[in-house]
Design a protein around this motif. Structure first.
Motif, PDB file in Angstrom:
ATOM      1  N   ILE A 559     -21.944 -71.758  57.255  1.00 52.19           N
ATOM      2  CA  ILE A 559     -22.601 -70.588  56.665  1.00 52.19           C
ATOM      3  C   ILE A 559     -21.541 -69.564  56.273  1.00 52.19           C
ATOM      4  CG2 ILE A 559     -24.159 -68.657  57.098  1.00 52.19           C
ATOM      5  CD1 ILE A 559     -25.727 -70.481  58.988  1.00 52.19           C
ATOM      6  N   VAL A 560     -20.582 -69.335  57.176  1.00 53.92           N
ATOM      7  CA  VAL A 560     -19.489 -68.405  56.869  1.00 53.92           C
ATOM      8  C   VAL A 560     -18.679 -68.903  55.679  1.00 53.92           C
ATOM      9  CG1 VAL A 560     -17.329 -67.422  57.736  1.00 53.92           C
ATOM     10  CG2 VAL A 560     -19.342 -67.517  59.215  1.00 53.92           C
ATOM     11  N   ARG A 561     -18.390 -70.197  55.664  1.00 47.60           N
ATOM     12  CA  ARG A 561     -17.622 -70.749  54.538  1.00 47.60           C
ATOM     13  C   ARG A 561     -18.344 -70.531  53.209  1.00 47.60           C
ATOM     14  NH1 ARG A 561     -15.836 -75.668  58.043  1.00 47.60           N
ATOM     15  NH2 ARG A 561     -13.621 -75.204  58.341  1.00 47.60           N
ATOM     16  N   PHE A 562     -19.656 -70.697  53.232  1.00 45.09           N
ATOM     17  CA  PHE A 562     -20.402 -70.485  51.991  1.00 45.09           C
ATOM     18  C   PHE A 562     -20.306 -69.023  51.549  1.00 45.09           C
ATOM     19  CE2 PHE A 562     -24.313 -69.170  49.841  1.00 45.09           C
ATOM     20  CZ  PHE A 562     -24.186 -69.931  48.694  1.00 45.09           C
ATOM     21  N   LEU A 563     -20.457 -68.091  52.470  1.00 46.38           N
ATOM     22  CA  LEU A 563     -20.322 -66.676  52.110  1.00 46.38           C
ATOM     23  C   LEU A 563     -18.925 -66.382  51.589  1.00 46.38           C
ATOM     24  CD1 LEU A 563     -22.220 -64.932  55.062  1.00 46.38           C
ATOM     25  CD2 LEU A 563     -23.021 -65.239  52.708  1.00 46.38           C
ATOM     26  N   PRO A 569     -17.535 -60.752  46.790  1.00 48.39           N
ATOM     27  CA  PRO A 569     -18.516 -60.571  47.866  1.00 48.39           C
ATOM     28  C   PRO A 569     -18.913 -59.107  48.031  1.00 48.39           C
ATOM     29  CG  PRO A 569     -16.316 -60.954  48.761  1.00 48.39           C
ATOM     30  CD  PRO A 569     -16.235 -61.225  47.289  1.00 48.39           C
ATOM     31  N   THR A 570     -20.165 -58.889  48.354  1.00 47.12           N
ATOM     32  CA  THR A 570     -20.659 -57.533  48.560  1.00 47.12           C
ATOM     33  C   THR A 570     -20.202 -57.012  49.927  1.00 47.12           C
ATOM     34  OG1 THR A 570     -22.689 -58.305  49.612  1.00 47.12           O
ATOM     35  CG2 THR A 570     -22.708 -58.079  47.204  1.00 47.12           C
ATOM     36  N   LYS A 571     -20.428 -55.738  50.122  1.00 51.32           N
ATOM     37  CA  LYS A 571     -20.101 -55.117  51.404  1.00 51.32           C
ATOM     38  C   LYS A 571     -20.845 -55.812  52.538  1.00 51.32           C
ATOM     39  CE  LYS A 571     -20.394 -50.623  53.753  1.00 51.32           C
ATOM     40  NZ  LYS A 571     -20.814 -49.194  53.586  1.00 51.32           N
ATOM     41  N   GLU A 572     -22.114 -56.152  52.314  1.00 48.13           N
ATOM     42  CA  GLU A 572     -22.931 -56.804  53.337  1.00 48.13           C
ATOM     43  C   GLU A 572     -22.404 -58.201  53.644  1.00 48.13           C
ATOM     44  OE1 GLU A 572     -25.005 -53.517  51.543  1.00 48.13           O
ATOM     45  OE2 GLU A 572     -24.094 -55.308  50.629  1.00 48.13           O
ATOM     46  N   MET A 573     -21.970 -58.912  52.618  1.00 47.62           N
ATOM     47  CA  MET A 573     -21.437 -60.252  52.830  1.00 47.62           C
ATOM     48  C   MET A 573     -20.131 -60.205  53.616  1.00 47.62           C
ATOM     49  SD  MET A 573     -22.412 -61.530  48.994  1.00 47.62           S
ATOM     50  CE  MET A 573     -21.325 -62.927  48.941  1.00 47.62           C
ATOM     51  N   LYS A 574     -19.278 -59.252  53.283  1.00 52.17           N
ATOM     52  CA  LYS A 574     -18.025 -59.110  54.031  1.00 52.17           C
ATOM     53  C   LYS A 574     -18.306 -58.789  55.495  1.00 52.17           C
ATOM     54  CE  LYS A 574     -15.168 -57.536  50.137  1.00 52.17           C
ATOM     55  NZ  LYS A 574     -14.393 -56.407  49.574  1.00 52.17           N
ATOM     56  N   ALA A 575     -19.255 -57.896  55.728  1.00 50.88           N
ATOM     57  CA  ALA A 575     -19.588 -57.519  57.105  1.00 50.88           C
ATOM     58  C   ALA A 575     -20.114 -58.714  57.881  1.00 50.88           C
ATOM     59  CB  ALA A 575     -20.622 -56.392  57.096  1.00 50.88           C
ATOM     60  N   TYR A 669     -10.023 -67.995  56.932  1.00 53.20           N
ATOM     61  CA  TYR A 669     -10.369 -66.575  57.054  1.00 53.20           C
ATOM     62  C   TYR A 669      -9.193 -65.664  56.719  1.00 53.20           C
ATOM     63  CZ  TYR A 669     -11.842 -62.136  59.108  1.00 53.20           C
ATOM     64  OH  TYR A 669     -12.140 -60.815  59.322  1.00 53.20           O
ATOM     65  N   PRO A 670      -7.969 -65.923  57.223  1.00 53.03           N
ATOM     66  CA  PRO A 670      -6.847 -65.069  56.826  1.00 53.03           C
ATOM     67  C   PRO A 670      -6.619 -65.056  55.313  1.00 53.03           C
ATOM     68  CG  PRO A 670      -6.261 -66.340  58.766  1.00 53.03           C
ATOM     69  CD  PRO A 670      -7.572 -66.872  58.290  1.00 53.03           C
ATOM     70  N   ALA A 671      -6.770 -66.212  54.661  1.00 56.88           N
ATOM     71  CA  ALA A 671      -6.591 -66.267  53.206  1.00 56.88           C
ATOM     72  C   ALA A 671      -7.678 -65.461  52.498  1.00 56.88           C
ATOM     73  CB  ALA A 671      -6.615 -67.719  52.735  1.00 56.88           C
ATOM     74  N   TRP A 672      -8.881 -65.539  53.005  1.00 59.61           N
ATOM     75  CA  TRP A 672      -9.998 -64.768  52.419  1.00 59.61           C
ATOM     76  C   TRP A 672      -9.745 -63.271  52.576  1.00 59.61           C
ATOM     77  CZ3 TRP A 672     -13.801 -61.609  54.741  1.00 59.61           C
ATOM     78  CH2 TRP A 672     -14.908 -61.306  53.954  1.00 59.61           C
ATOM     79  N   CYS A 673      -9.294 -62.866  53.753  1.00 55.66           N
ATOM     80  CA  CYS A 673      -9.000 -61.440  53.988  1.00 55.66           C
ATOM     81  C   CYS A 673      -7.937 -60.941  53.020  1.00 55.66           C
ATOM     82  CB  CYS A 673      -8.540 -61.234  55.423  1.00 55.66           C
ATOM     83  SG  CYS A 673      -9.833 -61.434  56.654  1.00 55.66           S
ATOM     84  N   LYS A 674      -6.910 -61.743  52.807  1.00 59.00           N
ATOM     85  CA  LYS A 674      -5.846 -61.348  51.891  1.00 59.00           C
ATOM     86  C   LYS A 674      -6.374 -61.217  50.464  1.00 59.00           C
ATOM     87  CE  LYS A 674      -1.218 -62.725  50.379  1.00 59.00           C
ATOM     88  NZ  LYS A 674      -0.132 -63.743  50.527  1.00 59.00           N
ATOM     89  N   LYS A 675      -7.226 -62.147  50.067  1.00 64.40           N
ATOM     90  CA  LYS A 675      -7.757 -62.140  48.697  1.00 64.40           C
ATOM     91  C   LYS A 675      -8.599 -60.904  48.427  1.00 64.40           C
ATOM     92  CE  LYS A 675     -10.559 -64.888  45.499  1.00 64.40           C
ATOM     93  NZ  LYS A 675     -11.300 -66.162  45.298  1.00 64.40           N
ATOM     94  N   TRP A 676      -9.399 -60.494  49.413  1.00 61.65           N
ATOM     95  CA  TRP A 676     -10.342 -59.411  49.193  1.00 61.65           C
ATOM     96  C   TRP A 676      -9.945 -58.111  49.893  1.00 61.65           C
ATOM     97  CZ3 TRP A 676     -13.006 -60.494  45.206  1.00 61.65           C
ATOM     98  CH2 TRP A 676     -13.391 -61.812  44.942  1.00 61.65           C
ATOM     99  N   GLY A 677      -8.727 -58.073  50.398  1.00 61.49           N
ATOM    100  CA  GLY A 677      -8.229 -56.844  50.991  1.00 61.49           C
ATOM    101  C   GLY A 677      -8.963 -56.433  52.252  1.00 61.49           C
ATOM    102  N   VAL A 678      -9.406 -57.428  53.029  1.00 61.16           N
ATOM    103  CA  VAL A 678     -10.123 -57.146  54.275  1.00 61.16           C
ATOM    104  C   VAL A 678      -9.118 -57.012  55.406  1.00 61.16           C
ATOM    105  CG1 VAL A 678     -11.785 -58.033  55.950  1.00 61.16           C
ATOM    106  CG2 VAL A 678     -12.176 -58.352  53.495  1.00 61.16           C
ATOM    107  N   LYS A 679      -9.250 -55.971  56.183  1.00 59.81           N
ATOM    108  CA  LYS A 679      -8.326 -55.740  57.296  1.00 59.81           C
ATOM    109  C   LYS A 679      -9.016 -56.024  58.626  1.00 59.81           C
ATOM    110  CE  LYS A 679      -5.676 -52.246  54.802  1.00 59.81           C
ATOM    111  NZ  LYS A 679      -5.175 -50.856  54.808  1.00 59.81           N
TER     112      LYS A 679
END
Length: 679
Positions: A559-563, A569-575, A669-679
């Motif tokens: 489920i996480v992989r699909f999101l 991704p929206t704010k809700e999806m990131k959360a 997850y680390p690659a996703w965070c880097k792509k979307w600027g998630v800290k």
């Protein structure tokens, strides 16, 4: 309105599949222009039939252009051509011209019907008056006060006109005229009409049923702008015209539809050309009393290059797409597919293992595909094996289940894996049967989706836990990923085409909203997901006795992989992603493993045990929804604290522990965070 149905067929994904080898148990009359049949003209063949009958009489029409007007005033008649592009019946006649000398419309159309239980298949019916006439025509007319009548090339001209016909089935036919009322199945009181895989072309109101009608997977070509479709439902409040998976195209600025009597329209999974006008189905100014108000309903309809707001989803309150089936269209007075089954004894395509390049797996997949477009996971209580050559008895048993479709499912990768395989097979072979099966499979997935965005494990079977919104074994996520492949032109699913992209994108967005709604909160903090949820409440639910309500350490990963797959991704999806990752970190089990050991005297000669292992990190399949404590359950349905407490069969026959989130946490997850600027 809330309806309870004994069976839910895809209205949809509802379909009549005719396989290439057909057997008929009924006598057949053959029409051939070259004299090789029983008759040279269609009307002669019809006239030869006895007046009375209780079963269908079949007239096979060989290829050719038959310049004759057809009258059918008898019941239980089937006209079956070889191919609608090559079996053509044509006249050239304006309705006004006919009515100047005749008391009614019986004779104004290419095919004129007064009988019931009529089937038309694989034929083109053309009224070419509007193409043949280049200027207005004036002629003597006894019925006009002036003694003359003038009418234009685009005057009313009918390809089909019915009178007191009660039941009509039309499959894979083309109806073409160049003015109004091309297809006019009229019986306001009790007319029931079923059109499947047809092309209809004309001017104003060129598809204009009165009574109860379903058009499934039909194409409408608009030659003029005022309106393509029309309906008269004034005979009964429940009468309706339903259009499923239909496509509309035509001249610039064409209008979708109109009415001037009581009418009820349902447009489901339809697509519209980009040049359709921005105007809803409208009421023509009229002196007629509209008893039941405006009743125009849409579901999952899309227009090329952008949707208009007026065809957003608006099904009646309390009534969802899964509540609809073919008999519902006709108030449960008729199921046209029963007629089709009784008329056509369908034989499956025989597999030729010696045929060069024959894809036996793909061919077998066609045999297993159910009428509603889905596939079963089991046959004769064992997993489906597409490499197995069916015996005659197995083939007969499989065909019997084809019509029920109740075993179609998304469990254990069923339906999604077949669609993916057949898409690749089509790319290799260009076999259009594979492409058709892919589209029907996608239609099944789209129509199986609940209005809340979730998917049941089985559709239409709602027994036991099969109706629950199901993440278990990645069922729902497999569907969403396949639809995403369609949108992104991946896995060879570009073959589905632009119209399916629009439909799939909308289904994906609804699915995402379901995912966000079902993420479990513990004291206000988002965690992970359960394996299944009740429909329609979306509350966590149990399935089998050993699958209690729990947070899933397995299914939540995909489920996480699909999101994370979603672009922008929206704010809700990131959360949601961040919260699930935090939960995985919180509940991981460090320093233990779940392994096989030798166990002489046990049924398998070995056992599975939970043991210390300093090199291992694992997760439990089930966690208590309140405390995050792992638990285990045997067939007695009682939660246990350790896996050793449950019976041997369950202990060794289920994935109680695994390393499912490991790759996700370490790299994805680390690659996703880097792509979307998630800290």
């Amino acid at each position: 309105m809330v309806l309870n149905f004994k069976r839910n067929l895809l209205l949809t994904v509802l379909a009549v599949v005719f396989l290439s080898a057909r057997l008929s148990a009924l006598p057949v009359i053959v029409v051939a222009q070259d004299g090789s049949g029983d008759f040279k003209t269609i009307q002669e063949a019809i006239n030869s039939l006895p007046a009375d009958a209780t079963a269908q009489r079949i007239i096979e029409i060989r290829k050719g252009t038959y310049q004759e007007k057809i009258f059918i005033d008898k019941n239980f008649v089937t006209l079956r051509g070889e191919n609608p592009r090559q079996t053509i019946v044509t006249i050239s006649l304006a309705r006004d011209e006919w009515r100047c000398e005749n008391k009614d419309d019986y004779g104004t159309a290419t095919v004129n019907l007064k009988g019931s239980d009529i089937t038309l298949e694989n034929i083109s019916f053309i009224n070419s008056y509007g193409k043949d006439a280049t200027t207005n025509k004036t002629m003597p007319c006894k019925k006009d006060s002036s003694g003359y009548k003038t009418f234009a090339p685009n005057a009313h001209q009918m390809a089909l006109r019915s009178f007191n016909t009660t039941r009509l089935i039309v499959i894979n036919c083309i109806f073409r005229a160049y003015g109004g009322d091309t297809v006019s199945p009229w019986n306001t009181k009790d007319g029931m009409f079923y059109f499947k895989d047809c092309i209809m072309e004309g001017g104003v109101d060129f598809y204009c049923p009165r009574g109860w009608a379903l058009a499934d997977n039909c194409t409408f070509i608009c030659q003029a702008s005022p309106a393509a479709i029309w309906h008269d439902g004034s005979g009964a409040e429940s009468s309706k015209t339903v259009l499923l998976n239909c496509k509309f195209t035509g001249v610039d600025g064409f209008l979708l539809g109109r009415y001037h009597k009581d009418a009820q329209f349902y447009l489901l999974h339809c697509s519209f050309g980009k040049n359709m006008a921005d105007k809803d189905i409208y009421l023509v100014p009229t002196n007629n009393t509209i008893q039941w108000g405006r009743r125009v309903y849409y579901y999952n309809c899309h227009r090329e290059q952008g949707d208009y707001s007026w065809f957003k989803d608006n099904l009646p309150d309390g009534f969802g797409i899964n509540d609809m089936n073919i008999p519902w269209v006709y108030d449960y007075k008729w199921d046209p597919l029963t007629t089709v089954r009784n008329t056509n004894k369908t034989a499956a395509v025989e597999l030729d293992n010696n045929h060069p390049g024959k894809d036996i797996v793909a061919e077998n997949m066609l045999l297993y595909q159910r009428r509603n477009g889905g596939w079963p996971k089991h046959f004769q209580k064992v997993a489906v094996d597409y490499k197995h050559n069916l015996t005659p008895s197995e083939l007969n048993e499989l065909k019997e289940g084809y019509n029920e479709s109740i075993d179609a499912t998304i469990d254990n990768n069923a339906t999604t894996k077949e669609i993916l395989y057949l898409a690749k097979a089509y790319k290799k072979s260009n076999n259009k049967r594979y492409l058709e099966a892919v589209k029907k499979g996608i239609d099944y997935l789209l129509l199986a989706q609940y209005s809340n965005g979730g998917w049941p494990q089985y559709y239409p079977d709602k027994s036991s836990y099969r109706s629950q919104v199901t993440y278990n074994d990645n069922a729902m996520v497999n569907v969403l990923n396949l639809l995403q492949d369609v949108v992104e032109d991946k896995e060879d699913l570009d073959i589905a085409g632009a119209a399916y992209k629009l439909k799939c994108e909308k289904a994906i967005q609804k699915g995402i909203q379901c995912i966000l709604k079902t993420q479990v909160k513990q004291r206000g903090v988002l965690t992970a997901w359960c394996a299944q949820y009740d429909y329609p409440s979306l509350k966590p639910a149990k399935a089998r006795a050993f699958e209690l309500i729990s947070l899933s350490g397995g299914e939540s990963v995909n489920i996480v992989r699909f999101l994370m797959r979603q672009d922008k991704p929206t704010k809700e999806m990131k959360a949601a992603v961040i919260a699930a990752i935090n939960w995985f970190e919180k509940v991981k089990i460090v320093g233990y493993n779940f392994i096989w050991i030798a166990a002489p005297g046990t049924p398998k000669g070995r056992d599975k045990v939970f043991v210390p292992d300093s090199t291992s990190t694992i997760w439990a399949r089930f966690y208590n929804i309140e405390t995050n404590e792992p638990f285990f359950c045997g067939r007695d349905g009682i939660a246990r604290k350790t896996v050793a407490e449950i019976e041997y069969e369950r202990r060794t026959g289920y994935a109680w522990y695994g390393s499912w989130p490991q790759q996700l946490l370490a790299k994805e997850y680390p690659a996703w965070c880097k792509k979307w600027g998630v800290k």
